[in-house]
Design a protein around this motif. Structure first.
Motif, PDB file in Angstrom:
ATOM      1  N   VAL A 149       0.866  -1.182   0.000  1.00  0.00           N
ATOM      2  CA  VAL A 149       0.000   0.000   0.000  1.00  0.00           C
ATOM      3  C   VAL A 149       0.901   1.230   0.000  1.00  0.00           C
ATOM      4  O   VAL A 149       1.534   1.535   1.021  1.00  0.00           O
ATOM      5  CB  VAL A 149      -0.946   0.016   1.211  1.00  0.00           C
ATOM      6  CG1 VAL A 149      -1.884   1.220   1.135  1.00  0.00           C
ATOM      7  CG2 VAL A 149      -1.739  -1.287   1.301  1.00  0.00           C
TER       8      VAL A 149
ATOM      9  N   GLU B  24      -3.669  -6.603   8.064  1.00  0.00           N
ATOM     10  CA  GLU B  24      -4.282  -5.600   7.188  1.00  0.00           C
ATOM     11  C   GLU B  24      -5.570  -5.059   7.795  1.00  0.00           C
ATOM     12  O   GLU B  24      -5.829  -3.849   7.792  1.00  0.00           O
ATOM     13  CB  GLU B  24      -4.563  -6.188   5.809  1.00  0.00           C
ATOM     14  CG  GLU B  24      -5.201  -5.190   4.860  1.00  0.00           C
ATOM     15  CD  GLU B  24      -5.931  -5.826   3.700  1.00  0.00           C
ATOM     16  OE1 GLU B  24      -6.500  -5.062   2.890  1.00  0.00           O
ATOM     17  OE2 GLU B  24      -5.951  -7.069   3.591  1.00  0.00           O
TER      18      GLU B  24
ATOM     19  N   ARG C 282      -4.594  -1.262   8.191  1.00  0.00           N
ATOM     20  CA  ARG C 282      -4.621  -0.544   6.917  1.00  0.00           C
ATOM     21  C   ARG C 282      -5.433   0.746   7.019  1.00  0.00           C
ATOM     22  O   ARG C 282      -4.971   1.815   6.584  1.00  0.00           O
ATOM     23  CB  ARG C 282      -5.178  -1.428   5.804  1.00  0.00           C
ATOM     24  CG  ARG C 282      -5.215  -0.698   4.461  1.00  0.00           C
ATOM     25  CD  ARG C 282      -5.583  -1.594   3.316  1.00  0.00           C
ATOM     26  NE  ARG C 282      -5.590  -0.870   2.059  1.00  0.00           N
ATOM     27  CZ  ARG C 282      -5.753  -1.432   0.873  1.00  0.00           C
ATOM     28  NH1 ARG C 282      -5.911  -2.753   0.775  1.00  0.00           N
ATOM     29  NH2 ARG C 282      -5.751  -0.696  -0.225  1.00  0.00           N
ATOM     30  N   ARG C 283      -6.622   0.669   7.575  1.00  0.00           N
ATOM     31  CA  ARG C 283      -7.497   1.854   7.606  1.00  0.00           C
ATOM     32  C   ARG C 283      -6.875   3.015   8.383  1.00  0.00           C
ATOM     33  O   ARG C 283      -6.837   4.152   7.875  1.00  0.00           O
ATOM     34  CB  ARG C 283      -8.861   1.487   8.172  1.00  0.00           C
ATOM     35  CG  ARG C 283      -9.839   2.658   8.178  1.00  0.00           C
ATOM     36  CD  ARG C 283     -11.222   2.216   8.596  1.00  0.00           C
ATOM     37  NE  ARG C 283     -11.800   1.320   7.620  1.00  0.00           N
ATOM     38  CZ  ARG C 283     -13.011   0.761   7.750  1.00  0.00           C
ATOM     39  NH1 ARG C 283     -13.723   0.987   8.844  1.00  0.00           N
ATOM     40  NH2 ARG C 283     -13.473  -0.036   6.812  1.00  0.00           N
TER      41      ARG C 283
ATOM     42  N   GLU D   5      -3.375   4.008   6.259  1.00  0.00           N
ATOM     43  CA  GLU D   5      -3.278   4.148   4.802  1.00  0.00           C
ATOM     44  C   GLU D   5      -3.043   5.603   4.411  1.00  0.00           C
ATOM     45  O   GLU D   5      -3.727   6.510   4.872  1.00  0.00           O
ATOM     46  CB  GLU D   5      -4.530   3.621   4.118  1.00  0.00           C
ATOM     47  CG  GLU D   5      -4.410   3.605   2.602  1.00  0.00           C
ATOM     48  CD  GLU D   5      -5.446   2.736   1.925  1.00  0.00           C
ATOM     49  OE1 GLU D   5      -5.337   2.545   0.692  1.00  0.00           O
ATOM     50  OE2 GLU D   5      -6.368   2.228   2.618  1.00  0.00           O
TER      51      GLU D   5
ATOM     52  N   LEU E  82       3.014   0.819   3.369  1.00  0.00           N
ATOM     53  CA  LEU E  82       2.671  -0.342   4.172  1.00  0.00           C
ATOM     54  C   LEU E  82       2.929  -1.616   3.374  1.00  0.00           C
ATOM     55  O   LEU E  82       2.576  -1.702   2.192  1.00  0.00           O
ATOM     56  CB  LEU E  82       1.198  -0.302   4.593  1.00  0.00           C
ATOM     57  CG  LEU E  82       0.691   0.996   5.226  1.00  0.00           C
ATOM     58  CD1 LEU E  82      -0.823   0.898   5.474  1.00  0.00           C
ATOM     59  CD2 LEU E  82       1.429   1.298   6.518  1.00  0.00           C
TER      60      LEU E  82
ATOM     61  N   PHE F 214       2.116  -5.630   3.963  1.00  0.00           N
ATOM     62  CA  PHE F 214       1.539  -6.729   4.734  1.00  0.00           C
ATOM     63  C   PHE F 214       1.964  -8.026   4.050  1.00  0.00           C
ATOM     64  O   PHE F 214       1.695  -8.225   2.859  1.00  0.00           O
ATOM     65  CB  PHE F 214       0.019  -6.624   4.767  1.00  0.00           C
ATOM     66  CG  PHE F 214      -0.496  -5.353   5.378  1.00  0.00           C
ATOM     67  CD1 PHE F 214      -0.639  -5.225   6.743  1.00  0.00           C
ATOM     68  CD2 PHE F 214      -0.844  -4.273   4.571  1.00  0.00           C
ATOM     69  CE1 PHE F 214      -1.120  -4.052   7.307  1.00  0.00           C
ATOM     70  CE2 PHE F 214      -1.324  -3.093   5.125  1.00  0.00           C
ATOM     71  CZ  PHE F 214      -1.457  -2.984   6.502  1.00  0.00           C
TER      72      PHE F 214
END
Length: 347
Positions: A49, A74, A78-79, A82, A87, A89
């Motif tokens: 990401v 994730e 992630r949220r 991001e 990132l 994973f």
């Protein structure tokens, strides 16, 4: 005379067939959202990401624990992260959709080397290495063997030191060359499906498991025969490995933060987390009351603050931990754990 052997052969064939069919169904339910990259003789799967420019934080590599896959980390991170940082994973070798590679990947240092090669292929020079549970053993080995790539080390509910006692019987059985191969293809998947609800609640105990965890974290991927056996080999090898390697943790020079709870039913914080705080000079131990084995989900705000601190921001992690304790306290009365798919409590 022939009837009994025929019935037995039919049952074995049915069990093989069910496991093969169900493994395909699990993959259809949880398709690969990452990308396979050759890391030298085998392919590793990862989700990359990119960050917005300019990034607030350096790159972060997330390493999942036993019985896991990249979706586990994730879903947690992630949220909230991001755009703020690059990132990565990863599916560890033999887990999720990564190929296994050679026998060296049955040990944390082999998996750490594979992750280092993956970082190079992804164009990541240095990163904060974040490992949860078994993934923390790999993260610690990464810092030992690849210090030039380790900007910071973040270890969540780590399993990093030798412990008394033993692992569960099914890990030992699944590791064996022939009987383990049979067990993984005949019985592990149907038994795992029957136990996965209780097992995942046990991993979060005493905190409540998120209602959508079975779909978001895709833990059923570990029940596929190859993944189940690879996971068993990893777990069965761990105690001997950390017995040999943990005396070297004092060589780790990267800034290190350990986040742990006092109610972890999977690994004993007094052995692993406090051991890391003792062994790694200058490391910071963040101790959270009422927290079980999943700080990535139940104390995500504390972990994000730790990432920010490793990135150079001023953060009071003790204050963040006290806020998390207040939030977790009313939820600290879940049923006792019955079984888990990770590493046995080592107390």
């Amino acid at each position: 005379m022939l009837l009994l052997p025929l019935v037995f052969a039919g049952l074995i064939a049915a069990a093989f067939g069910f496991s093969a069919w169900k493994a395909s169904a699990i993959e259809a339910e949880f398709p690969n959202g990452g990308e396979l990259v050759d890391v030298g003789g085998f392919s590793m799967n990862s989700l990359h990401v990119p960050a917005r420019a300019p990034a607030e934080c350096p790159p972060i590599v997330f390493i999942h624990g036993a019985s896991g896959n990249l979706k586990d980390q994730e879903t947690a991170f992630r949220r909230p992260l991001e755009g703020r940082a690059e990132l990565l994973f990863v599916d560890r070798p033999g887990h999720g959709y990564s190929e296994r590679g050679g026998p060296e990947n049955g040990f944390p240092d082999g998996q750490a080397a594979a992750i280092a090669r993956l970082m190079e292929k992804r164009g990541i020079g240095r990163a904060i290495i974040c490992g949860h549970s078994f993934g923390a053993a790999i993260a610690a080995s990464f810092a030992l063997h690849h210090p030039e790539k380790t900007l910071g080390l973040l270890l969540l509910a780590p399993a990093t030191h030798p412990w008394p006692g033993d692992i569960d019987w099914y890990y030992k059985l699944a590791k064996r060359p022939f009987s383990g191969w049979l067990f993984s293809r005949l019985l592990a998947l149907p038994a795992g499906l029957a136990l996965i609800e209780r097992a995942t609640h046990s991993v979060f105990h005493p905190n409540p498991r998120p209602e959508t965890y079975l779909s978001d974290g895709a833990p059923a991927l570990v029940l596929r025969p190859k993944a189940f056996r690879h996971n068993a080999i990893d777990v069965a090898n761990l105690n001997e490995y950390v017995t040999r390697v943990s005396p070297r943790y004092r060589e780790i020079a990267a800034p290190t933060i350990v986040v742990t709870g006092d109610s972890d039913a999977i690994v004993a914080e007094e052995i692993h987390s406090r051991g890391l705080a003792r062994d790694i000079e200058g490391s910071e131990l963040v101790f959270i009351r009422n927290l079980g084995h999943k700080p990535d989900y139940m104390a995500t705000d504390v972990v994000i603050a730790a990432i920010e601190k490793l990135s150079g921001f001023e953060r009071d992690l003790e204050a963040a931990a006290r806020i998390a304790e207040t939030r977790l306290a009313p939820r600290a009365a879940e049923p006792e754990p019955i079984i888990d798919l990770s590493i046995e409590k080592t107390s």
